[in-house]
Motif scaffolding. Structure first.
Motif, PDB file in Angstrom:
ATOM      1  N   THR A  75     -53.344  12.003  34.882  1.00 39.37           N
ATOM      2  CA  THR A  75     -54.402  12.784  35.543  1.00 39.37           C
ATOM      3  C   THR A  75     -53.955  14.238  35.666  1.00 39.37           C
ATOM      4  OG1 THR A  75     -53.848  12.895  37.887  1.00 39.37           O
ATOM      5  CG2 THR A  75     -54.662  10.797  37.092  1.00 39.37           C
ATOM      6  N   GLY A  76     -54.879  15.151  35.416  1.00 42.45           N
ATOM      7  CA  GLY A  76     -54.542  16.565  35.517  1.00 42.45           C
ATOM      8  C   GLY A  76     -55.788  17.427  35.472  1.00 42.45           C
ATOM      9  N   VAL A  77     -55.594  18.691  35.116  1.00 44.83           N
ATOM     10  CA  VAL A  77     -56.729  19.606  34.996  1.00 44.83           C
ATOM     11  C   VAL A  77     -56.780  20.149  33.566  1.00 44.83           C
ATOM     12  CG1 VAL A  77     -56.752  20.258  37.424  1.00 44.83           C
ATOM     13  CG2 VAL A  77     -55.355  21.574  35.809  1.00 44.83           C
ATOM     14  N   ALA A  78     -57.918  20.718  33.214  1.00 45.33           N
ATOM     15  CA  ALA A  78     -58.094  21.274  31.861  1.00 45.33           C
ATOM     16  C   ALA A  78     -59.127  22.385  31.923  1.00 45.33           C
ATOM     17  CB  ALA A  78     -58.551  20.180  30.892  1.00 45.33           C
ATOM     18  N   GLY A  79     -59.132  23.184  30.880  1.00 48.33           N
ATOM     19  CA  GLY A  79     -60.153  24.215  30.729  1.00 48.33           C
ATOM     20  C   GLY A  79     -61.336  23.644  29.954  1.00 48.33           C
ATOM     21  N   GLY A  80     -62.549  23.869  30.433  1.00 50.20           N
ATOM     22  CA  GLY A  80     -63.747  23.338  29.767  1.00 50.20           C
ATOM     23  C   GLY A  80     -64.071  24.143  28.519  1.00 50.20           C
ATOM     24  N   LEU A  81     -64.443  23.449  27.436  1.00 52.56           N
ATOM     25  CA  LEU A  81     -64.833  24.121  26.189  1.00 52.56           C
ATOM     26  C   LEU A  81     -66.273  23.791  25.817  1.00 52.56           C
ATOM     27  CD1 LEU A  81     -61.767  23.462  23.836  1.00 52.56           C
ATOM     28  CD2 LEU A  81     -62.341  25.618  24.969  1.00 52.56           C
ATOM     29  N   GLY A  82     -66.615  22.526  25.819  1.00 53.94           N
ATOM     30  CA  GLY A  82     -67.941  22.084  25.374  1.00 53.94           C
ATOM     31  C   GLY A  82     -69.019  22.685  26.253  1.00 53.94           C
ATOM     32  N   PRO A  83     -70.210  22.913  25.655  1.00 57.23           N
ATOM     33  CA  PRO A  83     -71.303  23.435  26.468  1.00 57.23           C
ATOM     34  C   PRO A  83     -71.630  22.424  27.568  1.00 57.23           C
ATOM     35  CG  PRO A  83     -72.076  22.865  24.236  1.00 57.23           C
ATOM     36  CD  PRO A  83     -70.597  22.612  24.269  1.00 57.23           C
ATOM     37  N   GLY A  84     -71.815  22.891  28.768  1.00 61.06           N
ATOM     38  CA  GLY A  84     -72.145  21.974  29.867  1.00 61.06           C
ATOM     39  C   GLY A  84     -70.935  21.335  30.528  1.00 61.06           C
ATOM     40  N   VAL A  85     -69.716  21.633  30.043  1.00 63.46           N
ATOM     41  CA  VAL A  85     -68.509  21.104  30.704  1.00 63.46           C
ATOM     42  C   VAL A  85     -68.080  22.143  31.736  1.00 63.46           C
ATOM     43  CG1 VAL A  85     -66.170  20.241  30.380  1.00 63.46           C
ATOM     44  CG2 VAL A  85     -67.893  19.833  28.610  1.00 63.46           C
ATOM     45  N   LYS A  86     -68.492  21.930  32.990  1.00 66.57           N
ATOM     46  CA  LYS A  86     -68.378  22.942  34.044  1.00 66.57           C
ATOM     47  C   LYS A  86     -67.138  22.714  34.909  1.00 66.57           C
ATOM     48  CE  LYS A  86     -72.383  21.984  36.282  1.00 66.57           C
ATOM     49  NZ  LYS A  86     -71.758  20.832  36.598  1.00 66.57           N
ATOM     50  N   VAL A  87     -66.751  23.764  35.625  1.00 65.90           N
ATOM     51  CA  VAL A  87     -65.696  23.633  36.636  1.00 65.90           C
ATOM     52  C   VAL A  87     -66.127  22.548  37.636  1.00 65.90           C
ATOM     53  CG1 VAL A  87     -64.537  24.796  38.567  1.00 65.90           C
ATOM     54  CG2 VAL A  87     -64.859  25.993  36.388  1.00 65.90           C
ATOM     55  N   GLY A  88     -65.223  21.609  37.911  1.00 66.92           N
ATOM     56  CA  GLY A  88     -65.530  20.501  38.826  1.00 66.92           C
ATOM     57  C   GLY A  88     -65.967  19.247  38.106  1.00 66.92           C
ATOM     58  N   ASP A  89     -66.365  19.351  36.826  1.00 67.02           N
ATOM     59  CA  ASP A  89     -66.678  18.152  36.045  1.00 67.02           C
ATOM     60  C   ASP A  89     -65.372  17.428  35.695  1.00 67.02           C
ATOM     61  OD1 ASP A  89     -69.337  18.822  36.122  1.00 67.02           O
ATOM     62  OD2 ASP A  89     -69.545  19.254  33.982  1.00 67.02           O
ATOM     63  N   VAL A  90     -65.520  16.212  35.178  1.00 65.36           N
ATOM     64  CA  VAL A  90     -64.356  15.415  34.810  1.00 65.36           C
ATOM     65  C   VAL A  90     -64.481  15.038  33.330  1.00 65.36           C
ATOM     66  CG1 VAL A  90     -63.195  13.198  35.216  1.00 65.36           C
ATOM     67  CG2 VAL A  90     -64.018  14.558  37.153  1.00 65.36           C
ATOM     68  N   VAL A  91     -63.384  15.186  32.600  1.00 66.87           N
ATOM     69  CA  VAL A  91     -63.368  14.804  31.181  1.00 66.87           C
ATOM     70  C   VAL A  91     -62.426  13.620  31.001  1.00 66.87           C
ATOM     71  CG1 VAL A  91     -62.602  15.509  28.869  1.00 66.87           C
ATOM     72  CG2 VAL A  91     -64.035  17.047  30.238  1.00 66.87           C
ATOM     73  N   LEU A  92     -62.970  12.528  30.473  1.00 67.62           N
ATOM     74  CA  LEU A  92     -62.171  11.349  30.137  1.00 67.62           C
ATOM     75  C   LEU A  92     -61.950  11.378  28.632  1.00 67.62           C
ATOM     76  CD1 LEU A  92     -60.940   8.592  30.921  1.00 67.62           C
ATOM     77  CD2 LEU A  92     -63.195   7.600  30.537  1.00 67.62           C
ATOM     78  N   ALA A  93     -60.674  11.448  28.216  1.00 65.99           N
ATOM     79  CA  ALA A  93     -60.373  11.554  26.789  1.00 65.99           C
ATOM     80  C   ALA A  93     -60.579  10.207  26.105  1.00 65.99           C
ATOM     81  CB  ALA A  93     -58.931  12.010  26.590  1.00 65.99           C
ATOM     82  N   ARG A  94     -61.317  10.231  25.003  1.00 65.93           N
ATOM     83  CA  ARG A  94     -61.396   9.058  24.123  1.00 65.93           C
ATOM     84  C   ARG A  94     -60.595   9.311  22.859  1.00 65.93           C
ATOM     85  NH1 ARG A  94     -63.283   4.167  26.306  1.00 65.93           N
ATOM     86  NH2 ARG A  94     -64.588   4.737  28.073  1.00 65.93           N
ATOM     87  N   ALA A  95     -60.313  10.617  22.564  1.00 67.96           N
ATOM     88  CA  ALA A  95     -59.476  10.984  21.421  1.00 67.96           C
ATOM     89  C   ALA A  95     -58.749  12.280  21.753  1.00 67.96           C
ATOM     90  CB  ALA A  95     -60.337  11.152  20.180  1.00 67.96           C
ATOM     91  N   PHE A  96     -57.634  12.505  21.028  1.00 70.56           N
ATOM     92  CA  PHE A  96     -56.751  13.648  21.297  1.00 70.56           C
ATOM     93  C   PHE A  96     -56.449  14.381  19.993  1.00 70.56           C
ATOM     94  CE2 PHE A  96     -55.833  10.156  24.146  1.00 70.56           C
ATOM     95  CZ  PHE A  96     -55.791  10.739  25.390  1.00 70.56           C
ATOM     96  N   LEU A  97     -56.265  15.708  20.095  1.00 72.08           N
ATOM     97  CA  LEU A  97     -55.884  16.499  18.916  1.00 72.08           C
ATOM     98  C   LEU A  97     -55.029  17.679  19.373  1.00 72.08           C
ATOM     99  CD1 LEU A  97     -58.153  17.540  15.978  1.00 72.08           C
ATOM    100  CD2 LEU A  97     -56.969  19.321  17.247  1.00 72.08           C
ATOM    101  N   GLN A  98     -53.995  18.006  18.580  1.00 70.87           N
ATOM    102  CA  GLN A  98     -53.143  19.176  18.873  1.00 70.87           C
ATOM    103  C   GLN A  98     -53.761  20.385  18.171  1.00 70.87           C
ATOM    104  OE1 GLN A  98     -48.918  18.288  18.106  1.00 70.87           O
ATOM    105  NE2 GLN A  98     -49.426  16.113  18.324  1.00 70.87           N
ATOM    106  N   HIS A  99     -54.392  21.271  18.948  1.00 72.93           N
ATOM    107  CA  HIS A  99     -55.146  22.358  18.309  1.00 72.93           C
ATOM    108  C   HIS A  99     -54.232  23.402  17.685  1.00 72.93           C
ATOM    109  CE1 HIS A  99     -54.500  25.455  21.423  1.00 72.93           C
ATOM    110  NE2 HIS A  99     -54.645  24.504  22.313  1.00 72.93           N
TER     111      HIS A  99
END
Ligand code: ADE
Length: 249
Positions: A75-99
């Motif tokens: 569990t941690g924090v992240a910066g939102g990228l996708g449209p509509g991914v706002k501060v305070g939302d939660v992102v559950l990873a289904r896949a990972f990539l090293q950008h």
């Protein structure tokens, strides 16, 4: 009984997990403090991931090889990228990539050499369990937060997003870089610095992994302002509540 690793990115988040553990004891390995004990009667070990992919990979390897965990929840924090991914939302990873993985032109951009792939998957069953915990937490979130904080961050209707999480050894804090990542990887939801490293190590060892990230900033020119304030006032409340909901189930 399967031992669960609970990995936190930040001290405040780890503190909120330790507050749920009645009998933990500390073991130091590789300069990291591992907290071994129980949570809702289940065998757990809690630890800080360390920041960046190398620190994260070492922590993941120690959890698997020195602490015998059977599954890992991050569990941690992240910066939102996708449209509509706002501060305070939660992102559950289904896949990972090293950008920031780039061995081109020898290998395709983002492909991890030796693996024949750029993307690594979360464990579907563990991610499903974490999804339920997130839904429960978001439902009861107002009870966990100060109304002034809810107002200040615009946290009125936080949403859960599921999909691709990016990791790299860089805090993304310019609108230019955030837009470049969105152009290059249009399905990416958020960016952080550890998840994909955990995913690669867990792939190597056949270890189930699930990662959840609260959005602390939009990875843009304001990220350096929003991030520390969010950590202080919000992030730790989310993590403790998500982990508690996961273990109550
Ligand atoms: N973690 C939280 N916000 C982030 C950002 N903007 N870039 C990288 N990691 C982060």
């Amino acid at each position: 009984m399967t031992r669960t690793a609970i990995v936190a990115a930040l001290h405040d988040e780890l503190a909120s997990v330790l507050a749920l553990m009645p009998d933990e004891h500390r073991q130091v390995v590789g300069g990291r403090e591992f907290w071994v004990g129980h949570l809702h009667g289940q065998d757990v070990v809690a630890v800080l991931s360390g920041i960046g992919k190398v620190a994260a990979a070492t922590t993941a390897t120690l959890l698997i090889r020195s602490f015998g965990v059977g599954r890992i929840v991050f569990t941690g924090v992240a910066g939102g990228l996708g449209p509509g991914v706002k501060v305070g939302d939660v992102v559950l990873a289904r896949a990972f990539l090293q950008h920031d993985m780039d061995a081109s032109p020898i290998f395709p951009r983002h492909e991890v050499p030796g693996y024949g792939r750029a993307r690594f998957d979360a464990d579907p069953g563990l991610a499903d369990a974490l999804e339920l915990a997130c839904e429960r937490m978001l439902h009861t979130l107002p009870q966990h937060l100060d109304p002034a904080v809810v107002h200040a961050f615009g946290l009125q209707a936080p949403r859960l997003h599921q999909g691709l999480l990016l990791s790299g050894d860089r805090f993304v804090a310019t609108t230019g870089e955030s837009q470049a990542l969105q152009r290059e990887l249009p399905d990416a939801l958020a960016v952080e610095m550890e998840g994909a490293a955990f995913a690669q190590v867990c792939h190597d060892f056949g270890m189930p992994l699930a990662v959840v990230r609260t959005i602390s900033d939009r990875a843009d020119d304001l990220a350096h302002v929003d991030f520390p304030r969010f950590l202080r006032e919000v992030a730790s409340r989310y993590s403790g509540a998500i982990i508690e909901a996961l273990f109550e189930n």
